[in-house]
Design an enzyme around this catalytic site. Structure first.
Site, PDB file in Angstrom:
ATOM      1  N   LYS A 111       0.830  -1.206   0.000  1.00 43.74           N
ATOM      2  CA  LYS A 111       0.000   0.000   0.000  1.00 43.74           C
ATOM      3  C   LYS A 111       0.869   1.262   0.000  1.00 43.74           C
ATOM      4  CE  LYS A 111      -4.431   1.442   1.689  1.00 43.74           C
ATOM      5  NZ  LYS A 111      -5.587   1.154   2.511  1.00 43.74           N
ATOM      6  N   LYS A 190      -6.043 -15.619 -12.652  1.00 39.49           N
ATOM      7  CA  LYS A 190      -6.479 -16.132 -11.350  1.00 39.49           C
ATOM      8  C   LYS A 190      -7.801 -15.455 -10.941  1.00 39.49           C
ATOM      9  CE  LYS A 190      -5.283 -16.424  -6.539  1.00 39.49           C
ATOM     10  NZ  LYS A 190      -5.005 -15.644  -5.386  1.00 39.49           N
ATOM     11  N   LYS A 193     -11.430 -11.165  -6.536  1.00 43.19           N
ATOM     12  CA  LYS A 193     -12.315  -9.996  -6.448  1.00 43.19           C
ATOM     13  C   LYS A 193     -11.662  -8.775  -7.086  1.00 43.19           C
ATOM     14  CE  LYS A 193     -13.055 -10.112  -1.915  1.00 43.19           C
ATOM     15  NZ  LYS A 193     -12.869 -11.493  -1.469  1.00 43.19           N
TER      16      LYS A 193
HETATM   17  P1  ADP Z   1      -9.583 -12.394  -3.517  1.00 44.62           P
HETATM   18  O1  ADP Z   1      -8.306 -12.617  -4.318  1.00 44.62           O
HETATM   19  O2  ADP Z   1     -10.792 -12.613  -4.340  1.00 44.62           O
HETATM   20  O3  ADP Z   1      -9.582 -11.078  -2.761  1.00 44.62           O
HETATM   21  P2  ADP Z   1      -8.992 -13.515  -0.924  1.00 44.62           P
HETATM   22  O4  ADP Z   1      -7.593 -12.964  -0.989  1.00 44.62           O
HETATM   23  O5  ADP Z   1      -9.974 -12.880  -0.003  1.00 44.62           O
HETATM   24  O6  ADP Z   1      -9.596 -13.539  -2.420  1.00 44.62           O
HETATM   25  O7  ADP Z   1      -8.890 -15.077  -0.649  1.00 44.62           O
HETATM   26  C1  ADP Z   1      -9.437 -15.770   0.434  1.00 44.62           C
HETATM   27  C2  ADP Z   1      -8.953 -17.210   0.354  1.00 44.62           C
HETATM   28  O8  ADP Z   1      -9.354 -17.830  -0.887  1.00 44.62           O
HETATM   29  C3  ADP Z   1      -7.437 -17.338   0.424  1.00 44.62           C
HETATM   30  O9  ADP Z   1      -7.112 -18.437   1.244  1.00 44.62           O
HETATM   31  C4  ADP Z   1      -7.008 -17.631  -0.992  1.00 44.62           C
HETATM   32  O10 ADP Z   1      -5.860 -18.437  -1.026  1.00 44.62           O
HETATM   33  C5  ADP Z   1      -8.225 -18.348  -1.582  1.00 44.62           C
HETATM   34  N1  ADP Z   1      -8.346 -18.013  -3.016  1.00 44.62           N
HETATM   35  C6  ADP Z   1      -8.717 -16.818  -3.514  1.00 44.62           C
HETATM   36  N2  ADP Z   1      -8.753 -16.842  -4.875  1.00 44.62           N
HETATM   37  C7  ADP Z   1      -8.386 -18.093  -5.240  1.00 44.62           C
HETATM   38  C8  ADP Z   1      -8.225 -18.756  -6.512  1.00 44.62           C
HETATM   39  N3  ADP Z   1      -8.471 -18.127  -7.663  1.00 44.62           N
HETATM   40  N4  ADP Z   1      -7.840 -20.046  -6.513  1.00 44.62           N
HETATM   41  C9  ADP Z   1      -7.607 -20.689  -5.344  1.00 44.62           C
HETATM   42  N5  ADP Z   1      -7.732 -20.134  -4.120  1.00 44.62           N
HETATM   43  C10 ADP Z   1      -8.118 -18.845  -4.054  1.00 44.62           C
END
Ligand code: ADP
Ligand code: TRP
Length: 321
Positions: A111, A190, A193
């Site tokens: 950040k 990948k 969000k």
């Molecule tokens: P985002 O990338 O959507 O913000 P988060 O960082 O909140 O998702 O992820 C929450 C959990 O879900 C973490 O443990 C992360 O490893 C898993 N996760 C998120 N996106 C994926 C993905 N595309 N494939 C596998 N695991 C994921």
């Protein structure tokens, strides 16, 4: 082994969250020394600054986890903010947390590198996470790769407290979630969000079908055989299909002579069917919000009992009790 993990309630869960994390948490819930899962709303407060949104996200996340199979008889589910002992423990750890160690942590570093203002809460984020883990004498912390650095910080803080004040904390270990479960998004990157390429677990079937039909595909001619392993539609289909259906689909790719419309339809059908039971359970839970609150209340009571015991141990060790 005692298992613990936290999930930030920052929005609806997508397929990546489910296959990459939630499904694996649920598989660990029978651990004999207990499994603690919590909604990290105090962590989410570092980014979600709207009270209604945060409260709603937290409640929705609880309903989602229960609908997906988290069983309150086999795991303790609670809201982080319902266990104030954790925040007290956080302060004890904060007094021994070196600035340099926290400055190297990526949430804060990323950040500030972008020139964005950071709060003291974001800076101290790994210390609160350490308190979450240590407050329950956790042995195993299932997390994705992005959180491993924070577990290392937790271990450093615990070791230094133990060294200075005597054996107090159990040393936790990261249990890396299966990263082969990396789920691609609608654009093949990948699923995340932050990339706006998600397909949500509890999306309405009609909307989900539309989102899948709109997905990008390659423009090679229909007749041409295609390797299934590198195609995101195939990878997504594989998440939901059994071995036989996956093999049939792979054979179709290798033969060529098919349209992606067919694959998309098969993917949408498989996904809707796969989450059908969870969707029904979700509707049922949604109609009984007081039952969900009761589960969270019971979870908080169990969690507080354990956290109070560890907090007292730490307070005595450092001379404030
Ligand atoms: P985002 O990338 O959507 O913000 P988060 O960082 O909140 O998702 O992820 C929450 C959990 O879900 C973490 O443990 C992360 O490893 C898993 N996760 C998120 N996106 C994926 C993905 N595309 N494939 C596998 N695991 C994921
Ligand atoms: N920081 C974690 C994440 O963003 C969530 C979290 C908070 C957590 N406290 C925790 C995970 C304790 C494991 C253990 O995903």
């Amino acid at each position: 082994m005692r298992v613990l993990s936290g999930i930030q309630p920052t929005g609806r869960f997508h397929w990546g969250n489910y296959f990459g994390a939630i499904r694996q948490y649920i598989e660990l819930q029978g651990e004999p020394e207990g499994a603690y899962y919590f909604l990290a709303n105090l962590h989410a407060l570092t980014t979600v600054r709207n009270r209604d949104v945060l409260a709603q996200n937290t409640f929705d996340a609880a309903v989602d986890l229960l609908a997906l199979g988290l069983d309150p008889n086999r795991a303790t589910l609670f809201q982080q903010s319902d266990v104030p002992e954790v925040s007290e423990l956080c302060w004890l750890l904060m007094t021994g947390a070196p600035m340099g160690l926290l400055e190297r942590c990526h949430a804060y570093k990323d950040k500030t590198a972008k020139g964005l203002p950071a709060s003291a809460g974001l800076f101290a984020y790994p210390v609160l996470m350490a308190a979450d883990i240590l407050a329950f004498d956790s042995d195993w912390v299932p997390v994705g790769e992005d959180q491993v650095q924070h577990i290392e910080v937790c271990r450093d803080l615990a070791a230094s407290f133990n060294h200075h004040f005597g054996e107090t904390f159990v040393m936790p270990k990261a249990k890396l979630l299966d990263s082969s479960a990396r789920v691609p998004g609608t654009d093949g990157e990948k699923m995340s969000k932050s990339y706006g390429n998600t397909l949500d677990v509890f999306e309405e079937p009609k909307t989900l079908r539309k989102q899948i039909m709109r997905m990008v595909t390659d423009s090679r001619p229909m007749e041409q055989p295609k390797p299934p392993e590198t195609d995101h539609l195939f990878l997504l289909f594989s998440l939901f299909a059994d071995d036989r259906r996956r093999e049939e689909m792979a054979a179709m790719y290798r033969r060529g002579g098919f349209g992606y419309g067919e694959v998309k339809k098969a993917l949408a059908d498989a996904a809707v069917e796969y989450f059908a039971e969870a969707r029904d359970r979700r509707h049922e839970l949604e109609s009984r919000p007081e039952r969900v609150r009761e589960i969270l209340g019971d979870g908080a009571a169990t969690a507080r009992k354990k956290a109070a015991e560890v907090l007292l141990r730490a307070q005595r060790a450092c001379g404030v009790k």
